[in-house]
Design an enzyme around this catalytic site. Structure first.
Site, PDB file in Angstrom:
ATOM      1  CG  ASP A 219      -3.211   8.537  -2.939  1.00  0.00           C
ATOM      2  OD1 ASP A 219      -4.362   8.840  -2.346  1.00  0.00           O
ATOM      3  OD2 ASP A 219      -2.204   9.195  -2.495  1.00  0.00           O
TER       4      ASP A 219
ATOM      5  CG  PHE B 211      -8.136  20.464  -9.158  1.00  0.00           C
ATOM      6  CD1 PHE B 211      -6.811  20.554  -9.544  1.00  0.00           C
ATOM      7  CD2 PHE B 211      -8.420  19.084  -8.909  1.00  0.00           C
ATOM      8  CE1 PHE B 211      -5.952  19.630  -9.859  1.00  0.00           C
ATOM      9  CE2 PHE B 211      -7.784  18.181  -9.459  1.00  0.00           C
ATOM     10  CZ  PHE B 211      -6.361  18.126  -9.712  1.00  0.00           C
TER      11      PHE B 211
ATOM     12  CG  ASP C  91      -3.723  -1.833   2.829  1.00  0.00           C
ATOM     13  OD1 ASP C  91      -3.752  -1.395   1.586  1.00  0.00           O
ATOM     14  OD2 ASP C  91      -3.286  -0.966   3.744  1.00  0.00           O
TER      15      ASP C  91
ATOM     16  CG  ASP D 257      -1.553   1.086   1.529  1.00  0.00           C
ATOM     17  OD1 ASP D 257      -2.051   1.571   0.449  1.00  0.00           O
ATOM     18  OD2 ASP D 257      -1.734   1.649   2.403  1.00  0.00           O
TER      19      ASP D 257
ATOM     20  CB  THR E  95      -1.738   6.437   1.981  1.00  0.00           C
ATOM     21  OG1 THR E  95      -2.289   6.799   0.742  1.00  0.00           O
ATOM     22  CG2 THR E  95      -2.279   7.689   3.048  1.00  0.00           C
TER      23      THR E  95
ATOM     24  CD  GLU F 284      -6.713  23.498  -2.032  1.00  0.00           C
ATOM     25  OE1 GLU F 284      -7.557  23.485  -1.310  1.00  0.00           O
ATOM     26  OE2 GLU F 284      -6.578  24.203  -2.878  1.00  0.00           O
TER      27      GLU F 284
END
EC number: 7.6.2.1
Length: 1177
Positions: free
Chosen positions: A681, A542, A824, A397, A399, A501
Site C-alpha cells: 500500500d 489526483f 505474502d 502484511d 491488507t 471513494e
C-alpha cells in the site's frame, strides 16, 4: 551434438529475451519455454526416499546411529545385538518420513487443484476447455468475469468500450481497489471474433521472465508494424477479472516464469534453533563419549598388560587378540556401543511425539476457532512448535491481515460541527457497540442496506435542508471517479477504483444525495428525491504530489462550481482567508479523527465566474494538447483555479481493522516482540493503519520517513535517523563498530542496541531497493532495529522476503511472517515461522504456511500460550532427558575401573533395553505434554513471561553443561553408595549378599527412583496422567523385575534370565533400602537447595512475575479496566487516499463508459413528500 537423438550434458541457456508467435505452438516449442504447470511440492514418487533420507541424515544423531549399527555388525567388538539400534532407527526415520510425506502430499493436492482449473483456449478456430497446466506460451485464452488470470497475458481485446479490462490485484500487492488495463487499438479490433483471433499471428519480443510486478517492456510486430508494449497492457497471474464480461489474452509467461511465481520464493527445509543446538550438543557428547572410551581403552590396555596377560588361564583373551594394545583398541569400540546411551535414539522419537502432541493442542484450541467462517487454527507443520516461544520479530502484511479490506464512513465535520459520535442523556460520549441504535434510512429507497451510521443528528440536519450539510453531501456525490452499475431499477452497485471513494459516495447516497449515472459530459444525482443532471466540465485529477482532486460542474440552474477534496496539509494552504475560524474548529475535529486512526480528507468548494472559466478552459485545452511540458503546464493551471476555496468540512473513514488488532499488538509489544509491517500500500495508507492499530502513536519521540531517490540520499537519511536515536553509535569506541572492523564481512551478528527514546521508521519500496544493496543493508538493519516499529510500504513480494532474510542474517533472533495473500508467500517461506491467515485473498498464504488461523488476534494466543508452553516443555524435556541418561550411562564408566575395563555392563541387559523404552519414557512424555508453569489466562495477562524464550534462557549450552555435571554427580552417588553398601555385607541370616547381580539390582533400583523423584521436582502442573505415569512406571519396574528374576522364567529361558532369585534376596534387606534412601537424598538434596537459594537470592524476571501471579491468585481478580476512548492533542494529518492517477482523464474521454442506464433519469424517493419531482437541464 546429440547421440541417437539424446542430448547429453545440454544445459538450458539463461534466457536473455523472449520471442514468441501467437497461435504457433511449433514455433514456440523450439525455445523450450516452461508450460503452465506449477510445482510447490518438494518430492515425487521416485525422489522421496533418497531426498528425505538425505535430509534426515543431516541430523548428526541419525548419522551417528547408522555408524553405531555398522559397529554392532562386527562380532569382535559388539556387546549388544544389532537389532537394538536398527529397530529404533528405522522407527525414527519412518515416523519423520511419513510426516514429511503427508505434508508434501497436501502440497501435491494443492498443486493439482490449481493445475486442473479449467480455462478456454483457442485451438484450431474453436474455444476448447483445457486445464491450466496444458496452457502454453503463445496460446490465446478467453477469461470471463470473476475468473482468475491463468498466466501472464498480453491483453488483446475485451467486452468493455475501448477494450478496457478491470482487475483486482489483491493477491499480488494486497490492494483491493480496481485497476484498469487497456489493449492496443490494433488488437482491440479483434473483439470476440474467433476467426480473426485464430488468424492473428503477431510476434512478441519482450524481456526475459523476472519478478518486477510493475514493469514490462516489449514489442508486438503485426503485419510489418511494430507496437510498444508496457505493463498497462498486461494481465498478471494472481489477478482476478472484475466488471468485464469477457477478455482475450495472449500467454507471454507461463507457470514458473510468471511474475507471481518468480516472487513466491523456494520451499525450504525449516529447522528450529533447538534442533540446531542439539546438533552442536550431540557433537560435544560424541567428543565426551570418545574421551571416556579412550580413557577406558587405555585403562584396559594397561590392565591387560600388567594383570590380564598372566591371568589368561581363568580369563582367556578373545580369539585373534594377541596383545594388550590390540585388546585396548577393541575395547574402545565395545565401550562406544555400551556408552552410546548418552545420546539414545529414543530422544528423537520422544521429541517428535512431543511436537505432534503440542500441534494437536493448537488444532483443538476452541479459543482460536473462528465460527463466522468455520475455521479452526491449524498446525500445518509439526516440527516448529517450540520456536513459537522464541519469536523476536514479526513481519506482518497489512491488507487482509491487520485490516478487513472494508472502508466505512465513520465521522465527519460539517461547518464546524462534528458528527458521528453518540451521546447519552447527560451529553457524555458513549462507545458504539453492536447494540447501539442505528440511523433508520428506510425512507430512502436507494439507500445501501449495509451502510451503518449512529448519529441521528446528521440525518436531522439533512432533512431540515441545512445548506452546508446539503453542499457537503453534494460534493461527495459529484467529486469522485466512481462508476455506477444499475442492472435492475433501484439496485445500485458502485465500482470504485479506490475503496475510500466508494465509502464516501455510499455515505452521500444514504443521506439523500444518490450518485445515479455518469457519461463523459454529465453526472446524474438524485438529490433528496429530485433527479438533477450536472454538466461535468473538467476533472482535475489526483496524483501523489497534488494529494487532491477536483471537479468543475455546472448545475441545472447554470451555476459553475469547483468541488475539491484532498489532504488537510495541502487544502489548508488553498483556503480563502474568511475560513480561518472554521479552519480552527475543523482542525480540532481532524485531530480527534486522526487520534482515533481514521483516514481523513478535507472538502472545499469555490463558485466560479463564467467568463473566467471560459478563458481558463481554453488555456487548459492548449496545455492538455501541448507536446512539451504538458504535466507542468496542467499543474500550473490547476494551482491557479484551486485557490481561495471555501471550507466545507472533513470526512473520516475507518479502514476497518480485524477484531482485536490494537490489543494484540499492544500485548505482543509488552512481550518484547518487534513488529514490522510490510505492505504494497501507499505510504499515507500504511502510516494511517500504523496509528489506528497502536503501532505508531503520538507519544513517540519521532517517526522517521526514508524516501530518498538515490543510494546516497537513503544512506544519509538512515544515518541521520540513527544519529538522533543513538549518537554514540558513530564513535570509534562503539562496540559494534569495533567488532565489524575486526570481523570478516560475511558472518556478522548485530547485537541488540538501545535507542534513547521510542521511535518508528517508515521506508518506501523505492528507497528500500537501495537500502537492501550490499553496502547499505547493515546501515538499514542497525537503524531499523533501534526503532520500536518499522513500516515498509509499496514493497514487492520479493522485497518482503529480502527484508526478512536481512534480519535473519544480521540478528540472532527468531522471525515470524504473517500474511493472507499470494503476495505474502515468499515472506512466509523465508521466515523461521510462517503463519497464513485464511482471509479474503485466497488460500495461497495458508498453503505455504506452517500455522494458519482466521484472525490476526489469535497470534497472541499462538505465541504467548502455545508457543511458550511448547518451548518450556521442550526445554524441560531435554534437560531431564540428558540428565537421566548421563546418570544412567556414567555408572558404566565408574564400574570399568573395578571390572578390569572389560566392557562388562553394570545393569542387567533387560534393564538396559527397557530403561528408555518403558521405565522412563512415559513420565517424561507426561511432563512434556501436560506441564504448564501458569495457565493460559496468566500467560496472556503477563506477556513478560515470554521474554526468557527470546533470550533462549531455558535450554542453551550453559544449561546443558549444568545437566551434564548433575548427571556426573548423580552417577558417582549411584555407583559408590550401592558399591559401599554391598562391599563385604552379610544378610540378616549370615549369608553373603555382595555379588555382582545384587549390586546391579541395587544400582538400577536407586537410579530409577532417583530419576522419578527428579521428574517430580521438575513438574509444575500435576494431572492424573502425570501421577499415573510416574507411579505406574515404578510399579511396572518392580513387577517386571520380580517376574524376570523368578524361578519360573529361569526354568523356561535359562540363557536369557540369569538373575534368578536376586530380587527377593536383595530387596528384602533393610540395609539395602537404607542405602537406596541415602542415594536418593544425596542426589536430590543439592538440587532442591540450589533451586530454593537461587529463587530467593537471584530471582529471574520470570521468577518475579510468577511470584506476582501467586499473590494475585490469593486475591479476587480485579474488574477489567475500561478502555478510555483515545484522544490526542498533537497535530498530525490523518490523510490517506488509495487513489490512482489517470482515472479522471479516462472518465472524461468516455472510453470506460457503458450504454446509459435506463433508470438514470427517474427520481425514486423523497424524505418529506410522496410526490416525485423531475428537474433536467
Amino acid at each position: 551434438m546429440s547421440l541417437f537423438g539424446l542430448k547429453f550434458g545440454k544445459k538450458k541457456l539463461k534466457e536473455e529475451e523472449r520471442q514468441l508467435q501467437a497461435n504457433n505452438r511449433d514455433f514456440n516449442l523450439q525455445f523450450e519455454y516452461a508450460n503452465n504447470t506449477i510445482k510447490t511440492s518438494k518430492y515425487n514418487f521416485f525422489t522421496f526416499l533418497p531426498l528425505n533420507l538425505f535430509e534426515q541424515f543431516q541430523r548428526i544423531a541419525n548419522a551417528y546411529f547408522l555408524f553405531l549399527l555398522i559397529l554392532q555388525l562386527i562380532p569382535q567388538i559388539s556387546s549388544l545385538a544389532w537389532f537394538t539400534t536398527v529397530v529404533p532407527l528405522v522407527l525414527v526415520l519412518a515416523v519423520s518420513g511419513v510426516k514429511d510425506a503427508i505434508d508434501d502430499f497436501n502440497r501435491h493436492k494443492s498443486d493439482k487443484h490449481v493445475n486442473n482449473r479449467p480455462v478456454q483456449v483457442l485451438i484450431n478456430g474453436m474455444l476448447k476447455d483445457e486445464k491450466w497446466m496444458n496452457v502454453q506460451v503463445g496460446d490465446i485464452i478467453k477469461l470471463e468475469n470473476n475468473n482468475f488470470v491463468t498466466a501472464d497475458l498480453l491483453l488483446l481485446s475485451s467486452s468493455e468500450p475501448h477494450s478496457l479490462t478491470y482487475i483486482e490485484t489483491a493477491e499480488l500487492d494486497g490492494e483491493t481497489n480496481l485497476k484498469v488495463k487497456q489493449a492496443l487499438t490494433v488488437t482491440a479490433e479483434l473483439g470476440e471474433d474467433l476467426q480473426k483471433l485464430t488468424e492473428f499471428n503477431g510476434e512478441v519480443r519482450c524481456e526475459a521472465p523476472n519478478n518486477k510486478l510493475d514493469k514490462f517492456t516489449g514489442t508486438l510486430t503485426l503485419r510489418g508494424e511494430k507496437y510498444a508494449l508496457d505493463n498497462e497492457k498486461m494481465l498478471l497471474r494472481g489477478c482476478t477479472i472484475r466488471n468485464t464480461e469477457w477478455c482475450f489474452g495472449l500467454v507471454i509467461y507461463a507457470g514458473p516464469d510468471t511474475k507471481l511465481m518468480q516472487n513466491s520464493g523456494k520451499t525450504t527445509f525449516k529447522r528450529t534453533s533447538i534442533d540446531r543446538l542439539m546438533n552442536v550438543l550431540v557433537l560435544v557428547i560424541f567428543a565426551f563419549l570418545g574421551l571416556m572410551c579412550l580413557i577406558l581403552a587405555i585403562g584396559n590396555g594397561i590392565w591387560e598388560y600388567n594383570k590380564g596377560y598372566y591371568f589368561q588361564v581363568y580369563l582367556p583373551w578373545a580369539e585373534g587378540v594377541d596383545s594388550a594394545s590390540y585388546s585396548g583398541f577393541l575395547m574402545f569400540w565395545s565401550y562406544v556401543i555400551i556408552l552410546n546411551t548418552v545420546v539414545p535414539i529414543s530422544l528423537y522419537v520422544s521429541v517428535e511425539i512431543i511436537r505432534l502432541g503440542n500441534s494437536f493442542y493448537i488444532n483443538w484450541d476452541s479459543k482460536m476457532y473462528y465460527p463466522l467462517s468455520d475455521t479452526p487454527a491449524q498446525a500445518r507443520t509439526t516440527t516448529l512448535n517450540e520456536e513459537l516461544g522464541q519469536i523476536k520479530y514479526i513481519f506482518s502484511d497489512k491488507t487482509g491481515t491487520l485490516t478487513q479490506n472494508i472502508m466505512c464512513f465513520n465521522k465527519c465535520s460539517i461547518n464546524g460541527k462534528s458528527y458521528g459520535d453518540v451521546h447519552d442523556m447527560s451529553g457524555q460520549r458513549i462507545e458504539i457497540t453492536e447494540n447501539t441504535e442505528k440511523v433508520d434510512f428506510s425512507y430512502n429507497q436507494l439507500a445501501d442496506p449495509k451502510f451503518a451510521f449512529y448519529d441521528h443528528s446528521l440525518v436531522e440536519a439533512v432533512k431540515l435542508s441545512d445548506v452546508p450539510t446539503h453542499r457537503f453531501f453534494r460534493l461527495l456525490s459529484l467529486c469522485h471517479t466512481v462508476m455506477p452499475e444499475e442492472k435492475k431499477e433501484g439496485s445500485l452497485v458502485y465500482q470504485a477504483q479506490s475503496p475510500d471513494e466508494g465509502a464516501l459516495v455510499t455515505a452521500a447516497r444514504n443521506f439523500g444525495f444518490v450518485f445515479r449515472a455518469r457519461t463523459p459530459e454529465t453526472i446524474t444525482v438524485v438529490e433528496m428525491g429530485e433527479t438533477k443532471i450536472y454538466k461535468l466540465l473538467a476533472i482535475l485529477d489526483f496524483n501523489n504530489v497534488r494529494k487532491r482532486m477536483s471537479v468543475i460542474v455546472q448545475s441545472p440552474e447554470g451555476d459553475l462550481t469547483l468541488y475539491c477534496k484532498g489532504a488537510d496539509t495541502i487544502l489548508y494552504e488553498l483556503l480563502h482567508s474568511s475560513c480561518d475560524s472554521l479552519k480552527e474548529e475543523t482542525t480540532e475535529h481532524l485531530n480527534e479523527f486522526a487520534g482515533e486512526g481514521l483516514r481523513t480528507l478535507v472538502v472545499a468548494y469555490k463558485n466560479l465566474d463564467k467568463d473566467y472559466f471560459q478563458d481558463w478552459s481554453k488555456r487548459h485545452h492548449e496545455a492538455s494538447t501541448a507536446l512539451e511540458g504538458r504535466e507542468d503546464k496542467l499543474s500550473e493551471l490547476y494551482e491557479e483555479i484551486e485557490k481561495d476555496l471555501m471550507l466545507l468540512g472533513a470526512t473520516a473513514i475507518e479502514d476497518k481493522l480485524q477484531d482485536g488488532v490494537p490489543q494484540t499488538i499492544e500485548t505482543l509489544a509488552k512481550a518484547n516482540i518487534k513488529i514490522w509491517v510490510l505492505t504494497g500500500d501507499k505510504q499515507e495508507t500504511a502510516m494511517n493503519i500504523g496509528y489506528s492499530c497502536n503501532l505508531l502513536n503520538d507519544d513517540m519521540d519521532d517517526v522517521f520517513i526514508i524516501e530518498g531517490s538515490t543510494s546516497g540520499d537513503v544512506l544519509n537519511e538512515l544515518r541521520n535517523a540513527r544519529k538522533k536515536m543513538k549518537p554514540d553509535s558513530f564513535l570509534d569506541s562503539d562496540e559494534i563498530n569495533i567488532q565489524f572492523e575486526k570481523s570478516s564481512k560475511n558472518s556478522k551478528v548485530v547485537p541488540d542496541e538501545q535507542a534513547n527514546g521510542v521511535y518508528g521508521l517508515v521506508i518506501t519500496g523505492h528507497s528500500l531497493a537501495y537500502a537492501l544493496e550490499g553496502n547499505l543493508e547493515l546501515e538499514l538493519v542497525r537503524t531499523a532495529c533501534l526503532c520500536k516499529v518499522v513500516i515498509c510500504c509499496r514493497v514487492t513480494p520479493l522485497q518482503k522476503a529480502q527484508v526478512v532474510e536481512l534480519v535473519k542474517k544480521y540478528k540472532k533472533a527468531v522471525t515470524l511472517a504473517i500474511g493472507d495473500g499470494a503476495n505474502d508467500v515468499s515472506m512466509i517461506k523465508t521466515a523461521h515461522i510462517g503463519v497464513g491467515i485464511s482471509g479474503q485473498e485466497g488460500m495461497q498464504a495458508v498453503l505455504s504456511s506452517d500455522f494458519s488461523f482466521a484472525q490476526f488476534r489469535y497470534l497472541q494466543r499462538l505465541l504467548l500460550v502455545h508457543g511458550r508452553w511448547s518451548y518450556i516443555r521442550m526445554c524441560k524435556f531435554l534437560k531431564y532427558f540428558f540428565y537421566k541418561n548421563f546418570a544412567f550411562t556414567l555408572v558404566h564408566f565408574w564400574y570399568g575401573f573395578f571390572s578390569g575395563f572389560s566392557a562388562q555392563t553394570v545393569y542387567d541387559e533387560w534393564f538396559i533395553t527397557l530403561y528408555n523404552l518403558v521405565y522412563t519414557s512415559l513420565p517424561v512424555l507426561g511432563m512434556s505434554l501436560f506441564d504448564q508453569d501458569v495457565d493460559d489466562r496468566w500467560s496472556m495477562l503477563f506477556p513478560q513471561l515470554y521474554v526468557p524464550g527470546q533470550q533462549n534462557l531455558y535450554f542453551n549450552k550453559v544449561v546443558f553443561v549444568k545437566c551434564m555435571l548433575q548427571g556426573i554427580y548423580s552417577s558417582l552417588i549411584l555407583f559408590f553408595i550401592p558399591f559401599g553398601a554391598m562391599y563385604n555385607t552379610m544378610r540378616s541370616d549370615g549369608k553373603a549378599i555382595a555379588d555382582y547381580q545384587s549390586f546391579a539390582l541395587m544400582a538400577q533400583t536407586c537410579l530409577l527412583i532417583v530419576v522419578s523423584v527428579q521428574i517430580g521436582l521438575d513438574t509444575s502442573y500435576w494431572t492424573v496422567v502425570n501421577q499415573f505415569f510416574i507411579w505406574g512406571s515404578l510399579s511396572v519396574y518392580f513387577a517386571i523385575t520380580f517376574t524376570m528374576y523368578s524361578d519360573g522364567m529361569y526354568l523356561i529361558f535359562t540363557a536369557s534370565f540369569p538373575f534368578i532369585g536376586t530380587a527377593r534376596n536383595t530387596l528384602g534387606q533393610p540395609n539395602v533400602w537404607l542405602a537406596i534412601f541415602l542415594s536418593i537424598t544425596l542426589c536430590v538434596l543439592p538440587v532442591v537447595g540450589f533451586r530454593f537459594l537461587k529463587a530467593q537470592l537471584r530471582p529471574t524476571p520470570s521468577d518475579k512475575v510468577l511470584l506476582k501471579i501467586k499473590e494475585a491468585k490469593k486475591r479476587p481478580p480485579p474488574p477489567s479496566p475500561k478502555r478510555r476512548l483515545r484522544r490526542t492533542s498533537t497535530r498530525r494529518s490523518g490523510y490517506a487516499f488509495s487513489h490512482q492517477h489517470g482515472f479522471g482523464a479516462l472518465i472524461m474521454s468516455g472510453r470506460n463508459m457503458r450504454p446509459k442506464s435506463p433508470f438514470a433519469t427517474t427520481g425514486t424517493f423523497s424524505p418529506n413528500s410522496d410526490k416525485y419531482k423531475h428537474k433536467g437541464l
